[in-house]
Design a protein around this motif. Structure first.
Motif, PDB file in Angstrom:
ATOM      1  N   ASN A  18       0.801  -1.221   0.000  1.00  0.00           N
ATOM      2  CA  ASN A  18       0.000   0.000   0.000  1.00  0.00           C
ATOM      3  C   ASN A  18       0.836   1.273   0.000  1.00  0.00           C
TER       4      ASN A  18
ATOM      5  N   LYS B 217       1.132   1.095  -4.174  1.00  0.00           N
ATOM      6  CA  LYS B 217      -0.027   1.979  -3.923  1.00  0.00           C
ATOM      7  C   LYS B 217      -1.313   1.173  -4.014  1.00  0.00           C
TER       8      LYS B 217
ATOM      9  N   THR C  35      -3.967  -1.002  -1.858  1.00  0.00           N
ATOM     10  CA  THR C  35      -4.399  -1.199  -0.480  1.00  0.00           C
ATOM     11  C   THR C  35      -5.475  -2.262  -0.415  1.00  0.00           C
TER      12      THR C  35
ATOM     13  N   LEU D 193      -8.562  -0.449   5.810  1.00  0.00           N
ATOM     14  CA  LEU D 193      -7.931   0.863   5.891  1.00  0.00           C
ATOM     15  C   LEU D 193      -8.900   1.839   5.238  1.00  0.00           C
TER      16      LEU D 193
END
Lengths: 98, 377, 438
Positions: free
Chosen positions: C39, C77, C79, C410
């Motif tokens: 992430n 990047k 997640t 998240l």
């Protein structure tokens, strides 16, 4: 795109990034940083200590450096709550502390 | 143990808490029991609106009575209850829904509820983040939102000021026909009467009670002050709420005082688990984005579920049970528990003390469901 | 609405730190279709991550190069936020939501620092220990700044040494563990982990002239708008030191959210794994810190074992068992030496903020017996960090267990949460070589 040409492109990007400078604005002030610089670092280089204000209006800055604590959240191009410790700078970014 | 109370209320959610406050105020010795914490059921997972509904006379009577009581109580509420009079904006996506808006406007106006009619331009001026092309809407001016767990705590504190006792972490097995309760640990607490205010769990205390769990999903965003000003509800909410079978979603968004947005709503029967279900969650959010496209870019920080206690006729169950005059009901409030908690408490206290209730109690009496209950056995 | 990408992999590795990289290299080496998700913008994990994917250590560069050459696909990047169906994961990427279908899953999600609240800990320029190191490695200006390092664990020395090398003035390093324990630990290093002994000596050498105090801990930080001084104690004396930065954390806490969401059994605060790094969830492996804090070496070993196990090469995995045993002995010694003293439970005063997201002070929380009740009334733990920062503190201070884990794991955009209906899709990997955009 084949894997080989992708890797070549990657290497080219990396080489270019070595020398490229990026221009952003932090709280209205122009800041120039090397490509690949994290937003949090750029904000620090711009001399800001306070990244955001808490619920009780206390100044806060990054704590964990890894996207967990959410204390480094700033507004980027009008979008609130961007974690600056996980976001590389991009050309023309307008950054406001919150 | 020789303890004795006038009333034992099982359930420390908003309804149990309101009943405790009202009965204690009337001078009764009240004991509240809950197997968990204050507001741990639907109270802790719901949207917390205080609204006047127009879908039936009985619904209107109870919600308008209750909303009035909330507005009267408001000056006494502590800040963490966060009771904001933001108003409800019912939005119509097309002319068919706009016809419903006019009907609601007439209904509320005739009964003295302050409302404002909007056309397409007006509704967007009221809520600029609504997508273009809405047909119009109706604003119910004095509706509001609050934070239910703190409201429940406040009501219990009020009750305690009048000698009530609250015991948390105590599980009740049975309501006793002779008065009082039998606890899971085998001990008994005697009381003049007991009240089943256990919400979605009330059927476990009163066998055959026609209360079904209706699951809902919610999402809360990070803080975006000013994104939404009113509680906004699509008119399709009514279709969704009234369907008895299908899983459904309906656009419903609420601003919190914190600037966070609460995004709902969904309804499922026969979904007993508490887990977040991606298919209906995504349908719900897609529906929200149809009405407010800008919601898509907001940061969703939490999602959760809860179970509403739903009755067959969409009205709560308030009053003496059919089994025993010492067992009373205050449950089945589905999606209007926060609103109608105060009215429920007044009705309950009035009926217990033999006072004339301010609104007719018949539509909510347990006896009306007796026929339905025998089908369940 | 379907996800914008639906891709099938034989092996998905979550986390591109040492454990994840090692697992991916080994798994891809068997010819399987492997994806590695992270992430953050660059691979390497907290320890190796740096812009331009050029970490300092040669070892890190070697492993990253092996990963790039392995055929494993790296998605940065990216997640992971939900596991909506068996063998499916949902992830938010800059291009939209990705649904990944996996045959075997390796969880290499690492750890975060444990923060304990004390007065002034929320002041700007108070960082974690690893937190400050990560930012300085990424270019945070530290040269000429006075830094106090405090808390617990060998990370204190390593980071202090690194910061000094970057030009910081290290005022002092303050380890809460008492001298007896730390020195016993140090004395055991020659046979326990000789390379670590060498590293420790190197650190101490680089920190010549800097006080390294044992049995000392911070009791407050003070300053106007940012930290300007720290008050420390050894339990008997109290003294003040001025500084520009305070780097303070009390060890590492495993990231258990994704393992718990997948139903992995957690025991003694860590993901329970067997000798093959298998968790209790079918086809799910775990390597590195979530299975036990043990640092980079253990993570590399466990990652490789997981990679071998997941690709049916138990014989190869077994060859690493002895190395793992040694590394585990080191990890156990670490835990004993640096366990947290009870005084740290009382650092937070009544008005000290415990939940930073919602500004909830200690006194508001003390009225409750468990996290669930406290959360509902105070909203502690309901902010964007989802209880990750306050949760560890509340567990240490009050013994509170954290709540159930739910998606999103998240914070993600509503767009992302809305993008999938969770029904298993599937598709060919099409042109999915992910170039690392800057």
């Amino acid at each position: 795109m084949t894997e080989a040409s992708a890797k070549n492109l990657l290497a080219l990007c990396l080489d270019t990034m070595e020398t490229e400078q990026i221009h952003i604005r932090v709280n209205g002030r122009p800041v120039t940083v090397a490509a690949g610089t994290l937003l949090a670092v750029a904000i620090a280089q711009a001399g800001e200590t306070s990244f955001r204000h808490s619920v009780r209006n206390e100044s806060r800055g990054p704590l964990c450096g890894m996207g967990v604590c959410n204390e480094c959240r700033v507004t980027v191009n009008g979008q609130l709550h961007i974690r600056s410790c996980l976001t590389p700078c991009e050309e023309g970014m307008d950054v406001r502390t919150q | 143990m020789a303890e004795h109370h006038d009333i034992v209320i099982v359930g420390a959610g908003i309804v149990g808490a309101a009943c405790a406050a009202e009965c204690a105020r009337a001078g009764l010795k009240v004991l509240v029991l809950d197997r968990g914490c204050v507001g741990g059921g639907a109270t802790g997972s719901c949207m917390g609106h205080v609204v006047v509904m127009s879908d039936s006379e009985a619904q209107f009577a109870l919600t308008s009575y209750s909303r009035r009581l909330w507005l009267e109580l408001r000056p006494n509420l502590p800040p963490d209850v966060e009771y904001e009079i933001c108003g409800t904006l019912w939005v119509a996506a097309d002319e068919e829904e706009m016809a419903e808006v006019y009907r609601k406007h007439k209904f509320y106006s005739e009964r003295g509820v302050r409302v404002e009619l909007f056309d397409g331009a007006g509704v967007r001026a009221a809520e600029p983040n609504l997508r273009p092309g809405m047909a119009g809407g109706l604003r119910v001016v004095d509706d509001g939102v609050l934070y239910p767990p703190c409201a429940a705590r406040f009501l219990l504190d009020r009750a305690r000021e009048n000698r009530a006792e609250v015991r948390l972490g105590v599980a009740v097995r049975e309501l006793l026909a002779e008065g009082g309760v039998l606890l899971e640990d085998g001990s008994r607490i005697s009381a003049g009467l007991s009240v089943n205010a256990a919400g979605a769990w009330s059927p476990s205390l009163t066998r055959g009670l026609p209360v079904r769990k209706r699951k809902g999903h919610l999402v809360i965003t990070d803080r975006y002050p000013g994104f939404v000003h009113h509680q906004i509800v699509e008119l399709g909410y009514l279709k969704s709420a009234h369907s008895m079978t299908a899983d459904s979603v309906a656009f419903n968004v609420q601003p919190r005082k914190t600037g966070q947005l609460l995004v709902g709503s969904s309804r499922q029967f026969d979904a007993e688990g508490a887990e977040v279900e991606q298919p209906i969650l995504s349908r719900m959010l897609q529906r929200a984005m149809e009405y407010m496209p800008g919601i898509g870019r907001l940061s969703a920080i939490r999602a959760w579920t809860g179970h509403r206690p739903a009755t067959p006729d969409k009205l709560p169950i308030i009053g003496p049970s059919v089994e025993s005059e010492r067992i009373w009901m205050a449950t089945g409030h589905e999606g209007l528990g926060i609103t109608t908690s105060l009215g429920t408490a007044r009705l309950l206290a009035d009926l217990i003390l033999g006072r004339k209730p301010e609104i007719p109690a018949e539509p909510y009496l347990p006896a009306r469901l007796a026929a339905k209950m025998s089908h369940h056995d | 609405m379907a996800a914008s990408q639906q891709i099938d992999f034989d092996i998905v590795v979550v986390g591109a730190g040492p454990a994840g990289i090692a697992a991916a290299v080994v798994a891809a080496g068997a010819g399987r279709r492997v994806a590695v998700l992270d992430n953050t913008p660059w691979p390497g994990g907290a320890i190796w991550r740096s812009p331009k994917a050029q970490p300092d250590s040669a070892r890190a560069r070697r492993w990253l190069e092996r990963m790039h050459n392995s055929g494993a696909l790296l998605f940065c990047k990216t997640t992971v936020f939900a596991a909506p169906a068996p063998h499916a994961l949902l992830a938010e990427t800059p291009e939209g939501t990705m649904e990944l279908r996996w045959g075997q899953l390796v969880l290499a999600v690492g750890a975060r620092e444990l923060f304990l609240p004390f007065p002034g800990w929320t002041l700007p320029n108070v960082f974690g220990v690893g937190g400050l190191q990560t930012l300085v490695k990424a270019g945070w200006p530290i040269a000429g700044k006075r830094v106090i390092v405090a808390g617990s664990g060998p990370l204190l020395l390593a980071v202090a040494a690194d910061l000094r090398r970057q030009g910081a003035e290290i005022v002092s390093v303050n380890e809460q563990a008492c001298a007896g324990r730390v020195l016993r630990f140090g004395a055991a290093l020659p046979w326990l982990a000789p390379t670590k002994l060498f590293q420790a000596i190197a650190c101490k050498y680089r920190l010549l002239g800097v006080p390294y105090r044992l049995g000392c801990w911070p009791i407050s930080a003070q300053g106007d708008g940012r930290v300007e001084s720290v008050t420390l104690t050894n339990g008997r004396k109290i003294w003040n030191e001025s500084c520009d930065y305070l780097a303070c954390a009390f060890g590492l806490a495993p990231n258990l959210e994704l393992p718990r969401l997948l139903g992995c059994k957690v025991e003694n605060g860590f993901v329970k794994v067997n000798e093959w790094q298998e968790t209790s969830a079918p086809d799910v492996y775990c390597a590195g810190e979530p299975a036990g804090i043990g640092g980079m070496e253990l993570a590399l070993i466990e990652g490789q074992i997981a990679g071998f196990s997941a690709t049916g090469r138990r014989g190869m995995a077994q060859r690493l068992f002895q190395m793992r045993r040694r590394a585990l002995r080191f990890s156990a010694a670490l835990e004993r030496a640096f366990s947290l003293r009870t005084e740290l439970r009382e650092l937070a005063r009544g008005d000290t903020i415990v939940c930073r997201c919602e500004d909830v002070p200690r006194q508001q929380l003390e009225a409750y017996g468990d996290l669930h009740a406290a959360k509902l009334q105070t909203r502690c733990g309901m902010g964007p960090c989802q209880g990750r920062i306050c949760g560890g503190a509340l567990h240490f201070m009050f013994g509170w267990e954290s709540d159930n884990v739910r998606p999103p794991l998240l914070p993600v955009q509503i767009n992302s949460l809305a993008a999938c209906d969770g029904r298993a899709g599937g598709g060919d990997v099409s042109n999915q070589v992910q170039t690392q955009k800057s």
